[in-house]
Write a protein that holds these residues in place. Structure first.
Motif, PDB file in Angstrom:
ATOM      1  N   LYS A   8       0.806  -1.216   0.000  1.00 56.98           N
ATOM      2  CA  LYS A   8       0.000   0.000   0.000  1.00 56.98           C
ATOM      3  C   LYS A   8       0.840   1.266   0.000  1.00 56.98           C
ATOM      4  O   LYS A   8       0.333   2.334  -0.245  1.00 56.98           O
ATOM      5  N   ILE A   9       2.107   1.159   0.305  1.00 59.78           N
ATOM      6  CA  ILE A   9       2.952   2.337   0.436  1.00 59.78           C
ATOM      7  C   ILE A   9       3.903   2.419  -0.747  1.00 59.78           C
ATOM      8  O   ILE A   9       4.600   1.474  -1.066  1.00 59.78           O
ATOM      9  N   LYS A  10       3.905   3.577  -1.359  1.00 61.95           N
ATOM     10  CA  LYS A  10       4.848   3.822  -2.447  1.00 61.95           C
ATOM     11  C   LYS A  10       5.765   4.949  -1.998  1.00 61.95           C
ATOM     12  O   LYS A  10       5.334   6.083  -1.875  1.00 61.95           O
ATOM     13  N   HIS A  11       7.011   4.614  -1.693  1.00 63.17           N
ATOM     14  CA  HIS A  11       7.961   5.626  -1.249  1.00 63.17           C
ATOM     15  C   HIS A  11       8.422   6.414  -2.466  1.00 63.17           C
ATOM     16  O   HIS A  11       8.944   5.862  -3.415  1.00 63.17           O
ATOM     17  N   SER A  12       8.189   7.718  -2.395  1.00 66.80           N
ATOM     18  CA  SER A  12       8.561   8.557  -3.530  1.00 66.80           C
ATOM     19  C   SER A  12       9.606   9.570  -3.093  1.00 66.80           C
ATOM     20  O   SER A  12       9.929   9.671  -1.920  1.00 66.80           O
ATOM     21  N   ASN A  13      10.094  10.317  -4.051  1.00 63.02           N
ATOM     22  CA  ASN A  13      11.015  11.411  -3.751  1.00 63.02           C
ATOM     23  C   ASN A  13      12.189  10.957  -2.887  1.00 63.02           C
ATOM     24  O   ASN A  13      12.295  11.321  -1.731  1.00 63.02           O
ATOM     25  N   GLU A  14      13.055  10.140  -3.440  1.00 67.60           N
ATOM     26  CA  GLU A  14      14.235   9.692  -2.709  1.00 67.60           C
ATOM     27  C   GLU A  14      14.886  10.868  -1.980  1.00 67.60           C
ATOM     28  O   GLU A  14      15.031  11.948  -2.545  1.00 67.60           O
ATOM     29  N   THR A  15      15.259  10.639  -0.743  1.00 70.38           N
ATOM     30  CA  THR A  15      15.914  11.682   0.045  1.00 70.38           C
ATOM     31  C   THR A  15      17.263  11.176   0.539  1.00 70.38           C
ATOM     32  O   THR A  15      17.583   9.993   0.389  1.00 70.38           O
ATOM     33  N   ASN A  16      17.978  12.084   1.147  1.00 71.44           N
ATOM     34  CA  ASN A  16      19.255  11.759   1.771  1.00 71.44           C
ATOM     35  C   ASN A  16      19.092  11.938   3.287  1.00 71.44           C
ATOM     36  O   ASN A  16      19.952  12.493   3.947  1.00 71.44           O
ATOM     37  N   TRP A  17      17.937  11.486   3.805  1.00 63.01           N
ATOM     38  CA  TRP A  17      17.583  11.692   5.205  1.00 63.01           C
ATOM     39  C   TRP A  17      17.695  10.390   5.988  1.00 63.01           C
ATOM     40  O   TRP A  17      17.301   9.332   5.524  1.00 63.01           O
ATOM     41  N   TYR A  18      18.204  10.531   7.214  1.00 66.64           N
ATOM     42  CA  TYR A  18      18.342   9.406   8.141  1.00 66.64           C
ATOM     43  C   TYR A  18      17.500   9.701   9.373  1.00 66.64           C
ATOM     44  O   TYR A  18      17.554  10.800   9.913  1.00 66.64           O
ATOM     45  N   LYS A 115      -4.998  12.104   6.975  1.00 66.17           N
ATOM     46  CA  LYS A 115      -3.800  12.953   7.030  1.00 66.17           C
ATOM     47  C   LYS A 115      -2.547  12.100   7.249  1.00 66.17           C
ATOM     48  O   LYS A 115      -1.545  12.259   6.561  1.00 66.17           O
ATOM     49  N   LEU A 116      -2.610  11.184   8.213  1.00 71.20           N
ATOM     50  CA  LEU A 116      -1.462  10.321   8.500  1.00 71.20           C
ATOM     51  C   LEU A 116      -1.159   9.405   7.311  1.00 71.20           C
ATOM     52  O   LEU A 116      -0.010   9.289   6.895  1.00 71.20           O
ATOM     53  N   LEU A 117      -2.189   8.774   6.764  1.00 75.64           N
ATOM     54  CA  LEU A 117      -1.967   7.852   5.648  1.00 75.64           C
ATOM     55  C   LEU A 117      -1.371   8.574   4.439  1.00 75.64           C
ATOM     56  O   LEU A 117      -0.456   8.061   3.792  1.00 75.64           O
ATOM     57  N   ASN A 118      -1.870   9.765   4.135  1.00 72.80           N
ATOM     58  CA  ASN A 118      -1.317  10.536   3.015  1.00 72.80           C
ATOM     59  C   ASN A 118       0.121  10.944   3.287  1.00 72.80           C
ATOM     60  O   ASN A 118       0.970  10.910   2.389  1.00 72.80           O
ATOM     61  N   ASN A 121       2.409   7.935   3.006  1.00 72.82           N
ATOM     62  CA  ASN A 121       2.501   7.488   1.611  1.00 72.82           C
ATOM     63  C   ASN A 121       3.570   8.252   0.836  1.00 72.82           C
ATOM     64  O   ASN A 121       4.121   7.727  -0.117  1.00 72.82           O
ATOM     65  N   GLY A 122       3.894   9.471   1.242  1.00 77.16           N
ATOM     66  CA  GLY A 122       4.849  10.277   0.488  1.00 77.16           C
ATOM     67  C   GLY A 122       6.247  10.338   1.059  1.00 77.16           C
ATOM     68  O   GLY A 122       7.071  11.087   0.562  1.00 77.16           O
ATOM     69  N   VAL A 123       6.529   9.556   2.099  1.00 78.97           N
ATOM     70  CA  VAL A 123       7.835   9.687   2.751  1.00 78.97           C
ATOM     71  C   VAL A 123       8.901   8.804   2.125  1.00 78.97           C
ATOM     72  O   VAL A 123       8.600   7.784   1.512  1.00 78.97           O
ATOM     73  N   SER A 124      10.131   9.252   2.298  1.00 78.25           N
ATOM     74  CA  SER A 124      11.281   8.472   1.854  1.00 78.25           C
ATOM     75  C   SER A 124      12.452   8.787   2.779  1.00 78.25           C
ATOM     76  O   SER A 124      12.707   9.956   3.070  1.00 78.25           O
ATOM     77  N   TYR A 125      13.097   7.754   3.263  1.00 81.84           N
ATOM     78  CA  TYR A 125      14.263   7.925   4.126  1.00 81.84           C
ATOM     79  C   TYR A 125      15.334   6.950   3.669  1.00 81.84           C
ATOM     80  O   TYR A 125      15.040   5.840   3.240  1.00 81.84           O
ATOM     81  N   LYS A 126      16.581   7.367   3.796  1.00 80.66           N
ATOM     82  CA  LYS A 126      17.704   6.536   3.374  1.00 80.66           C
ATOM     83  C   LYS A 126      17.856   5.321   4.305  1.00 80.66           C
ATOM     84  O   LYS A 126      18.062   4.210   3.863  1.00 80.66           O
TER      85      LYS A 126
END
Length: 186
Positions: A8-18, A115-118, A121-126
């Protein structure tokens, strides 16, 4: 429904975040402070910031924490705004991240809202660094006890695991050695 599967989760927008996370009283803020002192970009923990902000407006910690849903939404709004303001190219260490809210919603028996689900759905972490638990210490902002600490810690592990992020468990070490362990495992 409080469970999300990888599909159900599509990680988008690769980040350089830890993400530096774990249950209450695991040394997150100490670790983040040491990383900042070494010159790394870091963020603040929003639950404590939200409590401090509301307390400065004349509210007691008990009153702030009594409306669980309002509290979680206030913290989530701050986290969403902060992550939205970060440059995805910058290497940043986050003191908790949006998926931590999933664990707290479960802990408080709150249903996940749109709000939480949206947001999730858009998060990305290294990578996610989960700090092993330290002895629980009570402070002005914590309403949890040691049993709560253990449960929240487990729910955080499950949240990030279910989302499919790479996790590194950081053992209990002196604070400077924890930071070295994290930097050695980027």
């Amino acid at each position: 429904m409080n469970h999300i599967t990888d599909s159900k989760i599509k990680h988008s927008n690769e980040t350089n975040w830890y993400v530096i996370t774990g249950g209450p009283s695991t040394g997150k803020t100490t670790t983040i402070d040491l990383l900042q002192k070494q010159g790394y970009l870091t963020t603040i923990e929003h639950a404590r910031h939200y409590i401090d902000t509301m307390h400065n407006e004349g509210n007691s910690v008990e009153k702030i924490r009594s409306n669980k849903k309002k509290f979680q939404l206030g913290v989530l709004d701050m986290q969403i705004a902060q992550e939205g303001s970060l440059n995805k190219e910058d290497m940043v260490f986050l003191d908790r991240a949006i998926p931590d809210a999933m664990a707290y919603y479960q802990f408080l028996n709150l249903d996940y809202d749109e709000k939480l689900l949206n947001a999730v759905n858009g998060v990305s972490y290294k990578k996610i660094f989960i700090l092993d638990r330290l002895p629980f210490t009570k402070d002005y902002a914590r309403t949890e006890n040691e049993d709560d600490q253990k449960l929240i810690h487990q729910l955080i592990i499950e949240s990030y695991t279910n989302l499919g992020f790479p996790i590194v468990f950081v053992p209990v070490l002196p604070p400077e050695e924890r930071v070295k362990f994290i930097l050695d495992n980027l």
